[in-house]
Scaffold this active site. Structure first.
Site, PDB file in Angstrom:
ATOM      1  CD  GLU A 182      -2.558   1.285   2.655  1.00  2.00           C
ATOM      2  OE1 GLU A 182      -2.370   0.453   3.552  1.00  2.00           O
ATOM      3  OE2 GLU A 182      -3.441   2.152   2.698  1.00  2.00           O
ATOM      4  CB  CYS A 232      -7.259   5.347   2.064  1.00  2.00           C
ATOM      5  SG  CYS A 232      -8.125   4.643   3.478  1.00  2.00           S
ATOM      6  CG  ASN A 271      -9.151  -0.136   0.455  1.00  2.00           C
ATOM      7  OD1 ASN A 271      -8.679  -1.133   0.980  1.00  2.00           O
ATOM      8  ND2 ASN A 271      -9.179   1.052   1.064  1.00  2.00           N
ATOM      9  CD  GLU A 272     -10.783   0.123   4.965  1.00  2.00           C
ATOM     10  OE1 GLU A 272     -10.743   1.206   5.535  1.00  2.00           O
ATOM     11  OE2 GLU A 272     -10.217  -0.884   5.398  1.00  2.00           O
TER      12      GLU A 272
HETATM   13  O1  AHR Z   1      -3.689  -0.083   5.719  1.00  2.00           O
HETATM   14  C1  AHR Z   1      -3.999   1.117   6.303  1.00  2.00           C
HETATM   15  C2  AHR Z   1      -5.356   1.656   5.909  1.00  2.00           C
HETATM   16  O2  AHR Z   1      -6.311   0.898   6.580  1.00  2.00           O
HETATM   17  C3  AHR Z   1      -5.749   1.489   4.485  1.00  2.00           C
HETATM   18  O3  AHR Z   1      -5.434   2.592   3.722  1.00  2.00           O
HETATM   19  C4  AHR Z   1      -7.223   1.353   4.507  1.00  2.00           C
HETATM   20  O4  AHR Z   1      -7.666   0.454   3.552  1.00  2.00           O
HETATM   21  C5  AHR Z   1      -7.515   0.936   5.898  1.00  2.00           C
HETATM   22  O5  AHR Z   1      -8.349   1.839   6.512  1.00  2.00           O
END
Ligand code: AHR
Length: 781
Positions: free
Chosen positions: A25, A227, A350-351
């Site tokens: 990430e 994110c 993503n989430e």
């Molecule tokens: O991995 C850290 C953060 O955690 C990522 O950006 C997000 O997907 C989650 O909130």
């Protein structure tokens, strides 16, 4: 008396060939200032307040003035590449000995190593004094010159490429460009890379970081966020656009600058680099796409204008997997990669949570399945382990038959230990689990051990948990956005956390198929009763709040404690009860949020408080008045147990009820149930065990985690001819608070030894607080 473990090598159970991987990430400067080998910060003078309010075009650049005088200006009239419109005009107003500019790099400076060579590149032009030389040099921060070379500029942009060798090691150095003569010298794309990058590639990855990652031997890589994927403008050309992969291809000087969550990204690591890196380290790429929706700002692409988002996904599949008869396949080949990349799984979102996401997910899902039915799709269950968003994600996956659901959770070690059986209870008929982000919220040995025990639970459920990756992977110590992380680094050092070494053990000894085994203490769910008893506190998290008619009722006896009314000022708190001994009770109150324009969050009802580090809370109308959580804190680590969306209207009164029955917590608003959750007791099993077969070598791998303070000796019978020696890889430490650091990078690190097998039995002692891998070669004879 030794315990007895019998591994039934001839009873294979579940395939787990992709279970452990990594999540790369771009957060914490994981790419720029991290894995990307570039040593110059703000190389194209594109930093601006959109990235971060403290940024400007000259961030990380400083004047060099000895005798003379220089004015530094950022101009845009005639850039090298339209995608990078800014460049530096270094206006020499007084000629001198040493006049120009230097870059301070990341962390303490430009890291140089003795006898190592560096590739310098820049674009230069000047308006006069063309015969006067420009000089590039590597210097100390005091200005001592270590290495230098000169070049001449023209009146048009000219690309300069030079090699510089450093005679010294200095991690605080500067890259300097000076010029003789007068007038404006223009500079753009000023870059310095070590020649010694991972696999010695030009524009390559920082070797030590890439090797740490490669050493894990991950089976897949989820990327590029996080994110990063969904935060930003929906306009792909906006400076703060969401991550759009098509912007990341081609020559580095042509890639547009973009805002990362709160810093600048050069996109130097783009999709080609991600795919190639996956190939180089032998892992499967799993890209994550935005669905045309930013859950942070709640901006969404109109449903009838989703084509660009659909195309982003379809074109990437074409780019990775198709040939020169397609536009995007041809593009990949032109960029130097004739072979397709092994892409067969993608994530949409993503989430993300909320209807806006699921409507858009459905559109993209259908388009992908229509054109590429063999592509497997990961849906999203949001950022919490349970609750409304999580349920909505699973519902959407049911509706669309998504192959996987992406679960994310960051909890305490106690939660990971207590939730060992989470997946035992999952349906075997539904989508499979993609555990895309998890961590136990610190980098101590205690955390790594808890994660290891949890991973044994993942292996036990390998029929439905198909992928799992710790998050985040990388963090530059001077640019921390998220803590904990698996690997920490500065500009010249790196260390793996205990969590890294647990991941490494499990990935290096991954195995492909789980094996049946018999063990007398086989872990099983214990029906322990946990009680939630302790103090009660009311806290305002934002506005002034009014609490009326507060009372607590004993559910068993009907006894009541009448507490009355409270007005709590913004940010204030009220100790309601020091200690409540009941374990079955109902707290009831009327809640009104008072009108106040500038604050939005609601209130916290803290309950079951044993001390400042161990408590529960109902956080109502928080997260900008959008959500409600049940929160738990164990030993100072707080985390969301379950979530529900909720927003309060100012001035309106709500009847709030919290019901606790031993470890069962329910909340109600105006009689309607909001949360319903069980806080699992933390029961440490005698030994966490898994047996797996490595198909390629035929080795049987035993993974064993001992979380107790006493050793466990086990006689292991493989019920098959085995070699006479077992290889052992293990982590052990009696101090659960131990952490690694730059000073002591391997305080916790993998140790190895061999153990002899006698009469077909391997007798092994699982030391207290240890993670163990036993690798046993089988003998077909
Ligand atoms: O991995 C850290 C953060 O955690 C990522 O950006 C997000 O997907 C989650 O909130």
């Amino acid at each position: 008396m030794n315990r007895k473990l019998t591994v039934n090598v001839d009873k294979p159970q579940n395939n787990m060939d992709t279970l452990y991987g990594i999540f790369f990430e771009d957060i914490n400067h994981a790419a720029d200032g991290g894995l990307y080998g570039e040593l110059v910060r703000n190389r194209s003078f594109e930093f601006c307040p959109v990235d971060n309010p403290s940024y400007h075009g000259l961030t990380a650049w400083e004047k060099v003035e000895q005798d003379g005088k220089v004015r530094l200006q950022i101009e845009t009239g005639n850039p090298v590449h339209p995608n990078n419109p800014h460049y530096l005009a270094m206006d020499i107003v007084k000629q001198g000995e040493d006049v120009g500019v230097w870059n301070v790099g990341y962390n303490t400076g430009i890291p140089l190593r003795e006898k190592e060579s560096y590739n310098f590149c820049c674009y230069v032009k000047r308006e006069q004094d063309l015969e006067c030389p420009c000089t590039v040099s590597l210097r100390s921060k005091e200005g001592a010159i270590y290495a230098e070379k000169t070049f001449l500029a023209d009146m048009e942009w000219k690309k300069i490429e030079l090699e510089l060798t450093s005679p010294v090691t200095d991690f605080e150095a500067r890259l300097t460009i000076t010029a003789k003569g007068y007038g404006k010298v223009y500079l753009d794309f000023v870059s310095l890379f070590p020649k010694n990058t991972f696999l010695n590639k030009r524009w390559g990855f920082r070797r030590d970081l890439a090797e740490m990652i490669a050493d894990l031997k991950p089976r897949f890589m989820r990327f590029p966020g996080g994110c990063l994927v969904h935060v930003g403008s929906l306009d792909e050309n906006a400076r703060d656009s969401q991550y759009r992969w098509k912007n990341t291809l081609g020559e580095p000087e042509g890639r547009p600058p973009r805002k990362n969550v709160d810093y600048n990204q050069t996109l130097g690591i783009g999709y080609m680099e991600y795919f190639e890196f996956c190939k180089e380290i032998g892992t499967k790429p799993i890209p994550v796409f935005s669905a045309g929706y930013d859950p942070h700002s709640q901006k969404a692409a109109p449903l009838d204008r989703m084509q660009p988002w659909i195309d982003d996904v379809l074109d990437l599949i074409s780019f990775a997997t198709e040939g020169e008869d397609t536009y995007w396949g041809r593009k990949r080949i032109e960029l130097g990669h004739s072979e397709p990349f092994p892409l067969d799984t993608i994530a949409i979102g993503n989430e993300e949570v909320g209807e806006a996401f699921f409507e858009r997910y459905a559109i993209i899902h259908q388009a992908v399945k229509e054109k590429y039915p063999w592509i497997k799709i990961i849906n999203s269950a949001g950022p919490y382990a349970e609750g409304e968003g999580w349920e909505r994600g699973w519902k959407s996956a049911d509706e669309w038959n998504s192959e996987y659901v992406d679960e994310h959770y960051y909890q305490s070690p106690e939660w990971f230990i207590g939730n060992q059986f989470r997946y035992d209870a999952y349906s075997r008929e539904k989508s499979k689990v993609f555990l895309g982000e998890y961590a136990s919220k610190a980098n101590k040995w205690k955390n790594a051990l808890a994660e290891a025990s949890y991973m044994i639970g993942l292996e036990r459920n390998a029929d439905i948990v198909k992928y799992a990756c710790y998050a985040p992977l990388l963090c530059n110590v001077d640019y921390v956005q998220w803590n904990p992380d698996m690997i920490w680094f500065n500009n010249h050092q790196v260390y793996g956390t205990p969590n890294y070494y647990v991941q490494k053990l499990f990935m290096n000894h991954h195995g492909d198929v789980t094996l049946d085994y018999e063990y007398e203490d086989k872990i099983q769910q214990k029906n322990e009763i946990k009680t939630i008893q302790g103090g009660i506190i009311l806290e305002s998290l934002g506005s002034d709040i009014l609490i009326k008619e507060m009372e607590i009722e004993n559910i068993h006896t009907g006894e009541k404690i009448v507490l009355g009314d409270y007005r709590i000022e913004q940010g204030g708190k009220e100790n309601i009860l020091e200690k409540l001994d009941w374990s079955n009770y109902r707290i009831r109150l009327l809640f009104t949020e008072m009108d106040k324009e500038d604050e939005r969050d609601g209130f916290r009802l803290l309950f079951g408080r044993r001390d400042a580090d161990n408590w529960y809370a109902w956080d109502a109308a928080v997260g900008d008045n959008r959500e409600s959580f049940v929160v738990e804190s164990n030993s100072g680590i707080g985390y969301v147990v379950t979530q529900h969306s909720w927003c309060v209207t100012r001035g309106r009164t709500y009847c709030m009820e919290l019901e606790v029955n031993d470890s069962h917590i329910c909340t109600y608003v105006d009689g309607k149930k909001m949360h319903d959750t069980i806080s699992q007791p933390m029961v440490i099993a005698p030994l966490y065990l898994s047996a797996v077969l490595d198909k390629e070598t035929g080795d049987v791998i035993i993974k064993g985690v001992n979380m107790q303070d006493k050793p466990v000796a086990v006689d292991i019978d493989f019920s098959q001819n085995v070699k006479e020696e077992a290889e052992v890889f293990y982590l052990q430490c009696n101090d659960l608070d131990t952490e690694n650091s730059f000073e002591e990078p391997e305080k916790i690190a993998i140790q190895t030894r061999t153990e002899q097998v006698k009469d077909g039995i391997l007798t092994y002692t699982f030391e207290p607080y240890s993670v163990n891998i036993l690798r046993m070669g089988t003998d077909p004879a």
